[in-house]
Design an enzyme around this catalytic site. Structure first.
Site, mmCIF file in Angstrom:
data_model
loop_
_atom_site.group_PDB
_atom_site.id
_atom_site.type_symbol
_atom_site.label_atom_id
_atom_site.label_comp_id
_atom_site.label_asym_id
_atom_site.label_seq_id
_atom_site.Cartn_x
_atom_site.Cartn_y
_atom_site.Cartn_z
ATOM 1 N N PRO A 2 0.832 -1.211 0.000
ATOM 2 C CA PRO A 2 0.000 0.000 0.000
ATOM 3 C C PRO A 2 0.861 1.253 0.000
ATOM 4 C CG PRO A 2 -0.610 -1.499 1.790
ATOM 5 C CD PRO A 2 0.670 -2.003 1.209
ATOM 6 N N GLU A 3 0.522 2.184 -0.863
ATOM 7 C CA GLU A 3 1.216 3.471 -0.903
ATOM 8 C C GLU A 3 0.217 4.566 -0.508
ATOM 9 O OE1 GLU A 3 3.513 4.082 -4.462
ATOM 10 O OE2 GLU A 3 3.796 1.936 -4.752
ATOM 11 N N HIS A 99 -4.737 -15.179 8.525
ATOM 12 C CA HIS A 99 -3.923 -13.968 8.468
ATOM 13 C C HIS A 99 -4.409 -12.885 9.422
ATOM 14 C CE1 HIS A 99 -2.009 -15.941 5.228
ATOM 15 N NE2 HIS A 99 -2.983 -15.762 4.360
#
Ligand SMILES: [Zn+2]
Length: 282
Positions: A2-3, A99
Site C-alpha cells: 500500500p502506498e 492472516h
C-alpha cells in the site's frame, strides 16, 4: 504494497464508519503486530472504552485520535500496513482467517480487523500526553506530504542538489517526500519523461516542475479511483481499487508503451523493480 493513495482510501473509509463507537475489547492474535506498548494488558487497558475521534494519514501511517466518553483524550492508535496489512470493517461473526492478527470489537456489533499475511505491519498505542512521533519514531523521519505547500519544485531542487543517486531511489526515500512507493514513483517518472536511472542532481528546474506535477497527478488519479489493484491492497470493505487498469509502466514489462508502442523495460534499482519506456523517458 500500500502506498499513499491506498492508505488515504483506507483513512477516508475509517473516518466514515468507525468514529464514536467505544472499543469494547478484542483479541491480539499475533503479539509482534503490536509494536508498543510492550505489555498487552496496558494496550487493552489504554484503548478499552475509548472511541476513534478522527483518523489521519501521514505518509503511509494511519493515526487515530482516541477519546473517552467524558471527552478526555486516550492517546492515539497508529497503524502501518507495510507489505500486506489490511484493515477491514466487518460483522464480528465473519469467520476469522489465518492472516488475522488483531481484532477490535466496537459498539454497535462491528469489528475493525487487522489482517497481515507477511506480518510486517504494526500497531502502536500512544499514551495520552505523548506526541505520536515520540512513540512511533518513523514519523520523525518523514519528509513533507506531496500535497503540502512545502513540497515544491524548488524544494526538490534544493534537496536533490549534488546528489548522484538515481531519481527513482530518491523518490522512494520517505525523508524526501512521504508516501511514495514503487508504483507511483514509476508512474510519475513516466509522466514527466524522466528515466529512473537519471542522476538526481542533473534534473533542472523545468524537469523538476514536471516531476512535481506528475507526482501530484498520479496520486490524485489513484485516490479518486480508490487506490490500486496491483497488490494485496483492499479498502476497508475488502474491495480492490481500479488504478491498475490505467498504469502507464508499472508491472508492464515487455508490453507496448501506451504512448509510443515501444516495449516497456524493467531494471533493478536499490533492490526494487523500476519500469520505464526507453523512448518516452530520457
Ligand atoms: Zn513510450
Amino acid at each position: 504494497m500500500p502506498e499513499l493513495p491506498e492508505v488515504e482510501t483506507v483513512c477516508r473509509g475509517l473516518n466514515r464508519v468507525t468514529l464514536n463507537r467505544p472499543i469494547q475489547g478484542g483479541e491480539l492474535l499475533l503479539p509482534r503486530s503490536l509494536a508498543t506498548p510492550d505489555s498487552v494488558a496496558d494496550f487493552w487497558q489504554g484503548i478499552r472504552g475509548a472511541s476513534f475521534a478522527a483518523w489521519q494519514r501521514r505518509g503511509k501511517y494511519l493515526l487515530a485520535e482516541l477519546v473517552r466518553e467524558d471527552g478526555e483524550g486516550a492517546g492515539y492508535l497508529g497503524v502501518h500496513l507495510r507489505m500486506t496489512g489490511q484493515l477491514l470493517w466487518l460483522d464480528p461473526a465473519t469467520p476469522v482467517n489465518a492472516h488475522c492478527r488483531v481484532r477490535l470489537l466496537l459498539q454497535g456489533d462491528r469489528e475493525l480487523r487487522f489482517l497481515d499475511q507477511r506480518t510486517f505491519g504494526r500497531l502502536w498505542w500512544v499514551p495520552p500526553g505523548q506526541p505520536p512521533p515520540a512513540v512511533i519514531t518513523g514519523l520523525q523521519r518523514l519528509g513533507p506530504e506531496p500535497f503540502a505547500g512545502e513540497f515544491s519544485p524548488v524544494y526538490l531542487g534544493e534537496r536533490l542538489r549534488g546528489s548522484q543517486r538515481p531519481i527513482k531511489n530518491a523518490l522512494l526515500d520517505q525523508r524526501l517526500v512521504a508516501g511514495l512507493g514503487n508504483i507511483y514513483a514509476d508512474e510519475a517518472l513516466f509522466l514527466s519523461g524522466i528515466r529512473p536511472t537519471t542522476a538526481s542532481q542533473s534534473l533542472g528546474p523545468s524537469r523538476l516542475t514536471r516531476l512535481h506535477g506528475a507526482i501530484q497527478q498520479v496520486l490524485t488519479t489513484s485516490i479518486e479511483s480508490g487506490g490500486t489493484s496491483f497488490s494485496d491492497y483492499r479498502d476497508i470493505y475488502g474491495i480492490n481499487g481500479n488504478y491498475g487498469g490505467v498504469a502507464w509502466v508499472y508491472d508492464r514489462e515487455t508490453l507496448p508503451c501506451r504512448v509510443c508502442q515501444t516495449p516497456i523495460r524493467r531494471l533493478k534499482l536499490a533492490g526494487r523493480s523500476a519500469h520505464y519506456c526507453p523512448h518516452c523517458q530520457r
